[in-house]
Enzyme design. Structure first.
Site, mmCIF file in Angstrom:
data_model
loop_
_atom_site.group_PDB
_atom_site.id
_atom_site.type_symbol
_atom_site.label_atom_id
_atom_site.label_comp_id
_atom_site.label_asym_id
_atom_site.label_seq_id
_atom_site.Cartn_x
_atom_site.Cartn_y
_atom_site.Cartn_z
ATOM 1 N N SER A 135 0.867 -1.163 0.000
ATOM 2 C CA SER A 135 0.000 0.000 0.000
ATOM 3 C C SER A 135 0.910 1.222 0.000
ATOM 4 C CB SER A 135 -0.867 -0.029 1.263
ATOM 5 O OG SER A 135 -1.581 1.182 1.394
ATOM 6 N N LYS A 161 -0.988 -1.051 -4.483
ATOM 7 C CA LYS A 161 -2.195 -0.286 -4.138
ATOM 8 C C LYS A 161 -1.790 1.161 -3.915
ATOM 9 C CE LYS A 161 -4.596 0.039 0.270
ATOM 10 N NZ LYS A 161 -5.193 -0.731 1.381
ATOM 11 N N LYS A 163 -2.805 4.850 -2.578
ATOM 12 C CA LYS A 163 -3.741 5.696 -1.845
ATOM 13 C C LYS A 163 -4.135 6.823 -2.782
ATOM 14 C CE LYS A 163 -3.874 3.816 2.247
ATOM 15 N NZ LYS A 163 -5.149 3.346 2.839
ATOM 16 N N ASP A 188 -7.053 2.979 -3.060
ATOM 17 C CA ASP A 188 -7.777 3.054 -1.782
ATOM 18 C C ASP A 188 -8.026 4.518 -1.453
ATOM 19 O OD1 ASP A 188 -8.790 2.861 0.774
ATOM 20 O OD2 ASP A 188 -7.081 1.788 1.629
ATOM 21 N N GLU A 213 -10.990 0.776 -3.289
ATOM 22 C CA GLU A 213 -11.311 0.492 -1.893
ATOM 23 C C GLU A 213 -11.959 1.714 -1.239
ATOM 24 O OE1 GLU A 213 -7.772 -1.113 -0.061
ATOM 25 O OE2 GLU A 213 -8.597 -0.916 1.949
ATOM 26 N N ASP A 238 -13.668 -1.642 3.170
ATOM 27 C CA ASP A 238 -12.733 -1.778 4.293
ATOM 28 C C ASP A 238 -13.453 -1.219 5.522
ATOM 29 O OD1 ASP A 238 -10.750 -1.305 6.212
ATOM 30 O OD2 ASP A 238 -9.302 -0.396 4.873
ATOM 31 N N LYS A 262 -9.618 -6.781 8.277
ATOM 32 C CA LYS A 262 -8.581 -6.343 9.213
ATOM 33 C C LYS A 262 -8.961 -6.854 10.589
ATOM 34 C CE LYS A 262 -7.140 -2.118 6.862
ATOM 35 N NZ LYS A 262 -7.392 -0.660 6.734
ATOM 36 N N GLY A 290 -3.881 -4.006 6.204
ATOM 37 C CA GLY A 290 -2.804 -3.686 7.140
ATOM 38 C C GLY A 290 -3.092 -2.364 7.820
HETATM 39 O O1 OSB Z 1 -7.088 1.854 4.612
HETATM 40 O O2 OSB Z 1 -5.864 0.149 4.377
HETATM 41 C C1 OSB Z 1 -6.058 1.259 4.878
HETATM 42 C C2 OSB Z 1 -2.974 2.293 6.902
HETATM 43 C C3 OSB Z 1 -3.573 2.947 7.966
HETATM 44 C C4 OSB Z 1 -4.932 3.062 7.986
HETATM 45 C C5 OSB Z 1 -5.703 2.537 6.954
HETATM 46 C C6 OSB Z 1 -5.126 1.859 5.900
HETATM 47 C C7 OSB Z 1 -3.728 1.783 5.864
HETATM 48 C C8 OSB Z 1 -2.996 1.162 4.767
HETATM 49 C C9 OSB Z 1 -1.614 0.675 5.085
HETATM 50 O O3 OSB Z 1 -3.395 1.104 3.629
HETATM 51 C C10 OSB Z 1 -1.473 -0.782 4.956
HETATM 52 C C11 OSB Z 1 -0.174 -1.216 5.540
HETATM 53 O O4 OSB Z 1 0.809 -1.213 4.806
HETATM 54 O O5 OSB Z 1 -0.123 -1.570 6.745
HETATM 55 MG MG MG Z 2 -8.270 0.706 3.245
#
Ligand code: OSB
Ligand code: MG
Length: 374
Positions: A135, A161, A163, A188, A213, A238, A262, A290
């Site tokens: 991510s 992925k 953001k 995402d 996402e 999510d 999660k 994550g």
């Molecule tokens: O939306 O998946 C998410 C990190 C913090 C809060 C929300 C998210 C995330 C990530 C990071 O996308 C995923 C990771 O590498 O741990």
């Molecule tokens: Mg997410």
């Protein structure tokens, strides 16, 4: 098993590099760990709450309070035999799922050691490796993002992925797709869009994304189902999914075609398995999300990802992407094929570096059973 002690710790851990999402930048993590002792063994749990209540209503401080004053005393007053007993023990407390997961996961961790089986086996896992993705946070420029993608693909990661948010989306996808037409790519939004952005979101279809996402509100199903009707790209939920019932509602309403699971967001292993099973029975693939975890949370994500329906690459990646020194030994590494081997040794399969944990600890509190609970 009779619980001998529960110790709660807060660790201060700087990230190797800051992580930016549509809701803000994280540079340091405040990691809460629970250390539960019983029968001469220690189970560990890691809380995935963020420093601020931005991803969900929970935060490091709210979780600490609920763990010390409510959940810890409830657990200490019982003798749980299985991690699966925890949802009942914590049943009176509403929400606070990340706090609940911290203790429930520590009990599963302990139970796997007691039974002499791997945590993955105890959960009912069947996979031997986790397919891994990364991510990537919002970067300060597109060229910088391109460099990061190049590095992660070279490391072997199977899915990238991105953001995204308004003004960090189509132009970025265009540049990435023109350089890497064939990679598995997703995005995402962490709720950065509204239904009035639907025409704009439809233009994402041109980039062959594996999924988008959580484009809309963090607590929504209905408007995501309206949006999904207009998109070719699969929506993945999510933030909206807190339990099996949410998963059933989302699938029934066609709010999504993929679900991110999660552990913290759903309250621990029991509910994560229930969401996984509900999705599997209805042909909806899942993957493990994550939350910038340290090694204990990461080890638990790896064990969870051994369940059969975790068929898409997870946001489960190497310790070194986040930490100069992780709190587990060995650190988590990813093969050049973009996979993590799921440990088959008893327990979580990664030892906790207790001396390092002690050095990083900025506060700790022993939780006691309260007479008043009940
Ligand atoms: O939306 O998946 C998410 C990190 C913090 C809060 C929300 C998210 C995330 C990530 C990071 O996308 C995923 C990771 O590498 O741990
Ligand atoms: Mg997410």
């Amino acid at each position: 098993m009779k619980i001998d002690s529960i110790l709660l710790r807060e660790l201060q851990m700087p990230l190797v590099r800051p992580f930016e999402t549509s809701f803000g930048v994280t540079a340091h993590r405040r990691i809460l760990l629970a250390e539960v002792r019983a029968e001469g063994l220690t189970g560990w749990g890691e809380c995935t709450a963020g420093e601020h209540p931005f991803f969900s209503a929970e935060s490091t401080d709210s979780a600490w309070q609920i763990l010390v004053n409510e959940l810890g005393p409830m657990l200490a007053a019982e003798a749980p035999n299985h991690g699966g007993d925890c949802p009942r023990i914590f049943g009176k407390v509403r929400g606070n799922r990340m706090a609940k997961a911290t203790l429930e996961n520590a009990i599963w961790d302990l139970e796997a050691q007691r039974e002499g089986v791997s945590l993955a086996q105890l959960l009912g896992g069947v996979r031997e490796v986790v397919p891994c993705g990364v991510s990537l946070g919002i970067q300060s420029s597109i060229p910088e993002l391109m460099e990061v993608i190049e590095r992660e693909l070279a490391a072997g990661y199977q899915r990238i992925k991105l953001k995204c948010k308004p003004r960090w989306d189509v132009e970025v996808f265009e540049r990435v797709r023109s350089r890497w037409p064939g990679i598995m790519l997703s995005c995402d939004a962490n709720s950065a869009y509204r239904l009035r952005d639907a025409d704009h979101l439809v233009t994402f279809d041109a980039f062959d994304l594996l999924m988008i996402e959580q484009p809309l509100w963090h607590d929504d199903f209905y408007f995501h189902s309206m949006l999904q009707k207009r998109l070719q790209t699969s929506i993945c939920l999510d933030e909206s999914i807190h339990n099996r019932r949410d998963a059933l509602a989302a699938i029934e309403m066609e709010s999504c075609k993929i679900i991110n699971i999660k552990l913290g967001r759903v309250g621990g292993f029991s509910e994560a398995i229930a969401v996984h099973n509900a999705a599997q029975e209805r042909g909806i693939p899942v993957w493990c999300g994550g939350m910038l975890e340290a090694g204990i949370g990461r080890a638990h994500n790896i064990a969870l990802s051994s369940l059969e329906n975790f068929s898409l690459p997870g946001d489960v990646s190497a310790s070194a992407r986040y930490w100069r020194e992780d709190i587990v030994d060995p650190a988590i590494t990813v093969s050049s094929a973009g996979e993590i081997a799921i440990p088959d040794t008893p327990g979580r399969g990664y030892e906790v570096r207790t001396e390092l944990v002690e050095r990083l600890t900025v506060r700790k509190e022993e939780i006691r059973a309260l007479e008043l609970v009940g």
